[in-house]
Design an enzyme around this catalytic site. Structure first.
Site, PDB file in Angstrom:
ATOM      1  CE1 TYR A  71      -4.120   1.935   0.534  1.00 12.80           C
ATOM      2  CE2 TYR A  71      -2.583   3.408   1.641  1.00 12.80           C
ATOM      3  CZ  TYR A  71      -3.812   3.182   1.059  1.00 12.80           C
ATOM      4  OH  TYR A  71      -4.736   4.193   1.002  1.00 12.80           O
ATOM      5  CG  PHE A 123      -6.427  16.980 -24.809  1.00  7.84           C
ATOM      6  CD1 PHE A 123      -6.617  16.633 -26.145  1.00  7.84           C
ATOM      7  CD2 PHE A 123      -6.942  16.157 -23.832  1.00  7.84           C
ATOM      8  CE1 PHE A 123      -7.314  15.479 -26.477  1.00  7.84           C
ATOM      9  CE2 PHE A 123      -7.628  14.999 -24.172  1.00  7.84           C
ATOM     10  CZ  PHE A 123      -7.813  14.658 -25.483  1.00  7.84           C
ATOM     11  CG  ASP A 124     -10.931  16.575 -25.118  1.00  6.90           C
ATOM     12  OD1 ASP A 124      -9.873  16.164 -24.607  1.00  6.90           O
ATOM     13  OD2 ASP A 124     -11.737  15.818 -25.682  1.00  6.90           O
ATOM     14  CG  ASP A 214      -1.299  18.546 -21.321  1.00  5.33           C
ATOM     15  OD1 ASP A 214      -0.861  17.394 -21.172  1.00  5.33           O
ATOM     16  OD2 ASP A 214      -2.455  18.784 -21.705  1.00  5.33           O
ATOM     17  CB  ALA A 216       0.168  13.729 -23.253  1.00  3.21           C
ATOM     18  CE  LYS A 257      -2.784  10.858 -24.421  1.00  4.04           C
ATOM     19  NZ  LYS A 257      -3.683  10.926 -23.262  1.00  4.04           N
ATOM     20  CG  HIS A 449     -15.862  14.800 -27.683  1.00  2.00           C
ATOM     21  ND1 HIS A 449     -15.671  15.706 -26.671  1.00  2.00           N
ATOM     22  CD2 HIS A 449     -14.830  13.931 -27.605  1.00  2.00           C
ATOM     23  CE1 HIS A 449     -14.554  15.410 -26.034  1.00  2.00           C
ATOM     24  NE2 HIS A 449     -14.025  14.334 -26.578  1.00  2.00           N
TER      25      HIS A 449
HETATM   26  N1  F0G Z   1      -3.323  16.185 -22.264  1.00  2.00           N
HETATM   27  C1  F0G Z   1      -3.205  15.840 -23.563  1.00  2.00           C
HETATM   28  C2  F0G Z   1      -2.368  16.673 -24.468  1.00  2.00           C
HETATM   29  C3  F0G Z   1      -3.870  14.710 -24.026  1.00  2.00           C
HETATM   30  O1  F0G Z   1      -3.758  14.382 -25.319  1.00  2.00           O
HETATM   31  C4  F0G Z   1      -4.649  13.946 -23.138  1.00  2.00           C
HETATM   32  C5  F0G Z   1      -5.365  12.773 -23.583  1.00  2.00           C
HETATM   33  C6  F0G Z   1      -4.724  14.342 -21.795  1.00  2.00           C
HETATM   34  C7  F0G Z   1      -4.048  15.467 -21.398  1.00  2.00           C
HETATM   35  C8  F0G Z   1      -5.550  13.585 -20.786  1.00  2.00           C
HETATM   36  O2  F0G Z   1      -4.938  12.390 -20.467  1.00  2.00           O
HETATM   37  O3  F0G Z   1      -6.503  10.605 -21.232  1.00  2.00           O
HETATM   38  O4  F0G Z   1      -4.691  10.131 -19.597  1.00  2.00           O
HETATM   39  O5  F0G Z   1      -6.656  11.444 -18.935  1.00  2.00           O
HETATM   40  N2  F0G Z   1      -5.550  12.511 -24.790  1.00  2.00           N
HETATM   41  C9  F0G Z   1      -6.180  11.354 -25.338  1.00  2.00           C
HETATM   42  C10 F0G Z   1      -6.328  11.530 -26.804  1.00  2.00           C
HETATM   43  C11 F0G Z   1      -7.419  10.912 -24.660  1.00  2.00           C
HETATM   44  O6  F0G Z   1      -7.019  10.695 -27.404  1.00  2.00           O
HETATM   45  O7  F0G Z   1      -5.739  12.437 -27.394  1.00  2.00           O
HETATM   46  P1  F0G Z   1      -5.754  11.065 -20.044  1.00  2.00           P
END
Ligand code: F0G
Length: 459
Positions: A71, A123-124, A214, A216, A257, A449
């Site tokens: 844990y 990102f969304d 950010d 990723a 990613k 979406h």
């Molecule tokens: N930031 C970026 C630039 C991303 O592309 C994503 C996720 C996230 C944050 C959020 O990360 O999914 O681990 O919670 N992108 C995916 C995509 C979902 O399809 O581009 P997550």
């Protein structure tokens, strides 16, 4: 464009199913014309996302077996800490279960209600979390990023001058900070230069603002920097990553990613103890104890290994090469896309391919649905469907570009799969004017979406 052969061989396979056109027509109708509602088994080539869909290596699978499930204080946690310190150079690194968990923990801790966050493009989910924290997300990408037809090395860059003007106009006390998304997903997986990171740092220092990276697709970004920014031609990917992160204060990273795991995320803080305390206070109730942050020990072990594998240059050359190969096939067929192609896939300019469909009937979505019907390929809209309504006025918002994203999972599909994708697009292009637009019949308030119901617009 020559295909760069895989720097790996295949040891385990997962069968995928071929279906008929009639079957797919019915299936997508039953899914309310939303690709997220399909059963994955009904998809032949899944280019919906490169997130969490990569193939782990045998070394990572071995890591799964030796993951420590204690844990607190697990061995795997310390392996992850060694890897993150070496790669990013930040004092504090916190595992969380995925990227949006990092956002959920961070943005409420850093935002006063009504404050703006500026970004090279959110990102969304990041945009969503800024909004949920009471902040207002503002996209300020460089002009080249919005022009899909002309070449620029770093279309993901922020428009630093526009950021300065925005800060001066709205008052620095109304700005929470700056988010730099690397690579810039929404404008097409486009890279950000180290030079741009330096400029944004200067701006942030002048006004006393925080920079959140950010991160990723940080490794793909570093490979682009090596290929395109003269200063870094002989640098290692790790050196470029360290340099890039030295211009940020905090990073939020979806490990699904570039760290090539199916689940995982990280938060890092360069040296601000106060912020670290706020993060810890949010992580424990939301994600779990600090040394596991919502992940199993085996996930953390695979993540520690994947972070390093993702930096391998032969892998990154092959990885960026897949998008370049697919884009080369589109060049031959005259299919418009965000040029030059980005890191994690090809963003087709559906607005240009389907000019008869207006933005409010979602050309990017229309093309994604057509690709499914044509060949069982799943893609997704990065356009006006992805834009939630204005939180204040409730009006639909037009995206800067109407893209259909073909995101390529890591180490999963072969050259022949990419050929199938190009053939499907060619046959859609030949009958482009018959592709219908779509209208929403039901939608939720945020991140619509994912779950919206749609139907084709009848003429
Ligand atoms: N930031 C970026 C630039 C991303 O592309 C994503 C996720 C996230 C944050 C959020 O990360 O999914 O681990 O919670 N992108 C995916 C995509 C979902 O399809 O581009 P997550």
């Amino acid at each position: 464009m020559k295909y760069i052969a895989e720097p790996f061989k295949i040891k385990m396979v997962e069968p995928i199913r071929m279906t008929t056109r009639e079957y797919r027509e019915q299936t997508i109708k039953d899914a309310f014309y939303n690709g997220f509602s399909l059963r994955a088994e009904d998809v032949y080539i899944d280019l919906q996302t490169d997130s969490g869909t990569g193939a782990m290596s045998h070394t990572q699978w071995a890591g799964i077996m030796v993951g420590d499930e204690s844990y607190s204080g697990a061995r795997s946690y310390f392996h992850l800490m060694e890897a993150t310190k070496e790669i990013f150079g930040y004092a504090y690194n916190q595992p969380v279960h995925q990227g949006r968990a990092a956002e959920k923990v961070l943005f409420p801790a850093l935002t006063k209600p009504g404050q703006y966050w500026l970004s090279n493009t959110f990102f969304d989910t990041t945009r969503g979390h800024v909004g949920l924290a009471g902040g207002r997300p503002i996209d300020l990408v460089c002009a080249e990023g919005l022009d899909t037809t002309t070449y620029a090395d770093f279309k993901g860059n922020a428009d630093v001058r526009a950021m300065r003007t925005f800060i001066n106009t709205h008052g620095v006390e109304n700005i929470a900070g700056i988010v730099m998304t690397i690579t810039n997903n929404t404008v097409g997986g486009q890279p950000v230069s180290v030079a741009n990171m330096r400029e944004v740092r200067e701006l942030a220092d002048y006004y006393g603002l925080l920079i959140v990276i950010d991160a990723a697709r940080f490794a793909e970004n570093a490979m682009f920097v090596k290929q395109r920014e003269v200063e870094f031609r002989t640098s290692t990917i790790t050196d470029i990553t360290r340099e890039t992160f030295s211009y940020g204060d905090i990073y939020a990273l979806s490990a699904k990613k570039d760290a090539i795991v199916n689940m995982g995320g990280l938060i890092g803080v360069r040296d601000d103890e106060e912020i670290v305390e706020k993060i810890k206070a949010n992580v424990i109730p939301f994600e779990g104890y600090l040394t596991y942050g919502g992940l199993a020990g085996r996930d953390i072990e695979a993540l520690a290994i994947g972070l390093k594998e993702g930096l391998n240059e032969d892998y990154l050359a092959y990885r960026l090469g897949q998008s370049q190969y697919l884009a080369g096939l589109f060049d031959e067929a005259g299919i418009p896309y965000q040029t030059p192609v980005g890191g994690h896939g090809v963003f087709i300019d559906a607005g240009k391919l389907l000019p008869h469909i207006p933005w409010y009937q979602f050309p990017g979505h229309a093309l994604a649905i057509e690709l499914y019907i044509e060949a069982g390929i799943r893609a997704c809209d990065i356009g006006s469907l992805l834009m939630d309504r204005d939180p204040v006025t409730g009006e639909p918002q037009q995206a800067a570009s109407e893209f259909t994203r073909l995101a390529i999972p890591r180490r999963v599909y072969t050259q022949a799969h990419l050929d199938v994708v190009a053939d499907a697009l060619k046959s859609i292009k030949a009958r482009a004017e018959q592709v219908p637009g779509y209208e929403i019949t039901w939608e939720p308030r945020v991140l619509r979406h994912f779950t919206a119901h749609l139907q084709p617009v009848k003429h």
